[in-house]
Design a protein around this motif. Structure first.
Motif, PDB file in Angstrom:
ATOM      1  N   VAL A  44      23.702 -11.966  10.706  1.00  0.00           N
ATOM      2  CA  VAL A  44      25.268 -11.665  11.301  1.00  0.00           C
ATOM      3  C   VAL A  44      25.591 -10.481  11.575  1.00  0.00           C
ATOM      4  N   VAL A  45      25.982 -10.011  12.617  1.00  0.00           N
ATOM      5  CA  VAL A  45      26.386  -8.920  13.001  1.00  0.00           C
ATOM      6  C   VAL A  45      28.006  -8.606  13.446  1.00  0.00           C
ATOM      7  N   ASN A  46      28.677  -7.817  12.860  1.00  0.00           N
ATOM      8  CA  ASN A  46      30.034  -7.718  12.961  1.00  0.00           C
ATOM      9  C   ASN A  46      29.973  -6.799  14.501  1.00  0.00           C
ATOM     10  N   HIS A  47      30.864  -7.424  15.339  1.00  0.00           N
ATOM     11  CA  HIS A  47      31.027  -6.710  16.592  1.00  0.00           C
ATOM     12  C   HIS A  47      32.513  -6.717  16.900  1.00  0.00           C
ATOM     13  N   GLN A  48      33.191  -5.615  16.562  1.00  0.00           N
ATOM     14  CA  GLN A  48      34.621  -5.500  16.836  1.00  0.00           C
ATOM     15  C   GLN A  48      35.190  -6.586  15.711  1.00  0.00           C
ATOM     16  N   ALA A  49      36.416  -7.326  16.572  1.00  0.00           N
ATOM     17  CA  ALA A  49      36.805  -8.347  15.976  1.00  0.00           C
ATOM     18  C   ALA A  49      36.121  -9.761  15.769  1.00  0.00           C
ATOM     19  N   THR A  50      34.846  -9.812  16.256  1.00  0.00           N
ATOM     20  CA  THR A  50      34.177 -10.928  16.390  1.00  0.00           C
ATOM     21  C   THR A  50      33.051 -10.777  15.330  1.00  0.00           C
ATOM     22  N   LYS A  51      32.324 -12.028  15.231  1.00  0.00           N
ATOM     23  CA  LYS A  51      30.884 -11.866  14.387  1.00  0.00           C
ATOM     24  C   LYS A  51      29.933 -12.589  15.536  1.00  0.00           C
ATOM     25  N   ILE A  52      28.785 -12.083  15.481  1.00  0.00           N
ATOM     26  CA  ILE A  52      27.659 -12.476  16.257  1.00  0.00           C
ATOM     27  C   ILE A  52      26.676 -13.117  15.340  1.00  0.00           C
ATOM     28  N   ILE A  53      26.154 -14.293  15.361  1.00  0.00           N
ATOM     29  CA  ILE A  53      25.228 -14.723  14.664  1.00  0.00           C
ATOM     30  C   ILE A  53      24.020 -15.110  15.342  1.00  0.00           C
ATOM     31  N   GLU A  54      22.975 -14.232  15.165  1.00  0.00           N
ATOM     32  CA  GLU A  54      21.801 -14.586  15.922  1.00  0.00           C
ATOM     33  C   GLU A  54      20.709 -15.487  14.990  1.00  0.00           C
ATOM     34  N   LEU A  55      20.502 -16.544  15.690  1.00  0.00           N
ATOM     35  CA  LEU A  55      19.401 -17.641  15.207  1.00  0.00           C
ATOM     36  C   LEU A  55      18.122 -17.689  15.717  1.00  0.00           C
ATOM     37  N   HIS A  56      17.114 -17.603  14.982  1.00  0.00           N
ATOM     38  CA  HIS A  56      15.731 -17.901  15.534  1.00  0.00           C
ATOM     39  C   HIS A  56      15.376 -19.430  15.015  1.00  0.00           C
ATOM     40  N   VAL A  57      15.426 -20.108  16.032  1.00  0.00           N
ATOM     41  CA  VAL A  57      15.400 -21.788  15.800  1.00  0.00           C
ATOM     42  C   VAL A  57      13.891 -21.998  16.167  1.00  0.00           C
ATOM     43  N   ASN A  58      13.509 -23.092  15.315  1.00  0.00           N
ATOM     44  CA  ASN A  58      11.928 -23.708  15.352  1.00  0.00           C
ATOM     45  C   ASN A  58      12.038 -24.689  16.740  1.00  0.00           C
TER      46      ASN A  58
END
Length: 82
Positions: A44-58
């Protein structure tokens, strides 16, 4: 790089959360589980007023993963296939 699953099989995608709330990651997990997909790593990365959830999926295919998340109402930013 090991923490993010770099070099491991699967796809990487990002879910942008514009209004954070309790249970967002749980909701993403339910969508993936309903499609027989599993999260290998999550960041999870905070980017200004949003959060970006980066997923590595199988999964070997990004499109079904992204479409499942989009159909559930998530804002998806595809990244790459590993």
């Amino acid at each position: 790089m090991n923490i993010t699953g770099y070099g491991e099989p699967g796809i990487v995608t990002r879910v942008v959360i514009h209004h954070d709330q309790v249970g967002v990651i749980f909701a993403i997990s339910k969508v993936l589980a309903a499609n027989d997909l599993s999260i290998q790593t999550l960041m999870v990365v905070n980017h200004q007023a949003t959060k970006i959830i980066e997923l590595h999926v199988n999964s070997e295919l990004a499109e079904p993963v992204n479409q499942a998340l989009i159909a559930a109402g998530f804002d998806v930013q595809p990244v790459s296939q590993h």
